[in-house]
Design an enzyme around this catalytic site. Structure first.
Site, PDB file in Angstrom:
ATOM      1  N   HIS A  67       2.347   7.965 -14.224  1.00 49.65           N
ATOM      2  CA  HIS A  67       3.604   8.657 -13.980  1.00 49.65           C
ATOM      3  C   HIS A  67       3.906   9.670 -15.074  1.00 49.65           C
ATOM      4  O   HIS A  67       3.476   9.515 -16.219  1.00 49.65           O
ATOM      5  CB  HIS A  67       4.761   7.648 -13.910  1.00 49.65           C
ATOM      6  CG  HIS A  67       4.676   6.743 -12.736  1.00 49.65           C
ATOM      7  ND1 HIS A  67       5.054   5.420 -12.795  1.00 49.65           N
ATOM      8  CD2 HIS A  67       4.248   6.948 -11.469  1.00 49.65           C
ATOM      9  CE1 HIS A  67       4.877   4.859 -11.612  1.00 49.65           C
ATOM     10  NE2 HIS A  67       4.395   5.762 -10.798  1.00 49.65           N
ATOM     11  N   GLU A  94       7.104   0.025 -17.472  1.00 46.55           N
ATOM     12  CA  GLU A  94       5.867   0.611 -17.980  1.00 46.55           C
ATOM     13  C   GLU A  94       6.171   1.367 -19.261  1.00 46.55           C
ATOM     14  O   GLU A  94       7.339   1.532 -19.639  1.00 46.55           O
ATOM     15  CB  GLU A  94       5.240   1.547 -16.947  1.00 46.55           C
ATOM     16  CG  GLU A  94       6.088   2.760 -16.624  1.00 46.55           C
ATOM     17  CD  GLU A  94       5.547   3.597 -15.470  1.00 46.55           C
ATOM     18  OE1 GLU A  94       4.664   3.120 -14.735  1.00 46.55           O
ATOM     19  OE2 GLU A  94       6.023   4.731 -15.305  1.00 46.55           O
TER      20      GLU A  94
END
Length: 308
Positions: A249, A211
């Site tokens: 996150h 990511e």
């Protein structure tokens, strides 16, 4: 075979008597995990009944290891106590600490991962779903019923995308799936898992899920170029993420040109990794790679050319 976790693994659960610890201990036991005890100094000496299994509660990780031979711990304790829990486990000699807890301060993560590394304890996480070797053992919160044993190894920053790829590729199955977590500091990296899967004779192909944020995927690409001979397929989340905003996150943040999904995709493709634009397309790439004749997979050919 598998990496890090097998049917022989004996698991302690730090925080087992809390709500999340109780729920997921029951699920781990149902998946066949050999959960041999919980750890809670205030409830030491008690037992907890989970359907057809009674699990003792120990006052410390060291006591749990001495009484049961445990070699894995799964940590469900609150963020303020997570560093102390991992330090205790590492000092007791646990080989693998799976830290599910999210919201751990970065300086605590730095301290706990450094201490564990010095003691020879592998940390998976923090802020991760854990890892599963289907049909053998499940340490964490990954749903055990969405896949079966098979020949794909998976390493992922994202818990949800871990589950989705496991489901998309359920007919082939997985050797081991490892959710390494998406915090800025984690104990096990993509590279660690790539090396372990490369050495695992039962893993034929590796799926890497990354990511935005940081340079872990770029470093993984360099490792693949130099050391990985098995086909690798990847998916990078975050192509539409706005600059300067954390997405999901704590480590998923783009600043300027650093850590973009496009840069990661280009780095991986430059070493012959097929990168899907969606999880479903990523699964199709996996199927194509596994069907390719031996010695003719485009991943391997491109990677050999990159090495040259």
């Amino acid at each position: 075979m598998a990496i890090y976790l097998t049917k022989e693994s004996k698991v302690l659960v730090q925080g087992m008597t809390g709500a999340e610890g109780m729920k997921h201990t029951r699920r781990m036991l149902a998946a066949g995990t050999d959960v041999v005890g919980g750890v809670n100094p205030r409830k030491a000496g008690r037992t907890v009944d989970f359907d057809n299994r009674t699990v003792p509660v120990f006052g410390s990780v060291r006591e749990g290891i001495e009484r049961t031979g445990a070699d894995v711990t799964v940590v469900f304790v609150p963020p303020a106590f997570a560093e102390a829990a991992v330090v205790e486990a590492a000092d007791a000699g646990v080989g693998l600490a799976v830290v599910i807890t999210e919201g751990i301060p970065v300086h605590d993560s730095v301290a706990l991962t450094a201490h564990a590394r010095a003691k020879g304890t592998r940390v998976v996480g923090p802020n991760c779903p854990g890892l599963i070797t289907p049909g053998q053992s499940n340490a964490g919160i990954i749903p055990p019923d969405i896949t079966k044993p098979g020949r794909i190894g998976l390493v992922s920053k994202s818990g949800t995308l871990t589950y989705q790829l496991m489901y998309e590729l359920r007919d082939i199955g997985f050797s081991t799936c490892v959710g390494i977590g998406g915090d800025p500091v984690v104990g096990t990296s993509h590279i660690d898992c790539l090396a372990a899967f490369e050495d695992d004779p039962d893993t034929e192909l590796i799926v890497l899920i990354g990511e935005i944020g940081g340079d872990a995927e770029e470093r993984a690409a360099a490792h693949i170029r130099a050391h990985v001979t098995k086909p690798v397929v990847a998916y990078i989340a975050g192509f539409t993420a706005p600059e300067g905003r954390t997405m999901g996150h704590a480590g998923a943040i783009v600043s300027g040109s650093s850590g973009t999904a496009r840069a990661k995709k280009e780095a991986l493709e430059s070493v012959g990794v097929r990168v899907g634009s969606t999880p479903t397309e990523t699964a199709r790439h996996v199927l194509q790679a596994l069907d390719a004749p031996a010695g003719a997979a485009p991943d391997g050919a491109a990677r050999d050319g990159a090495r040259a």
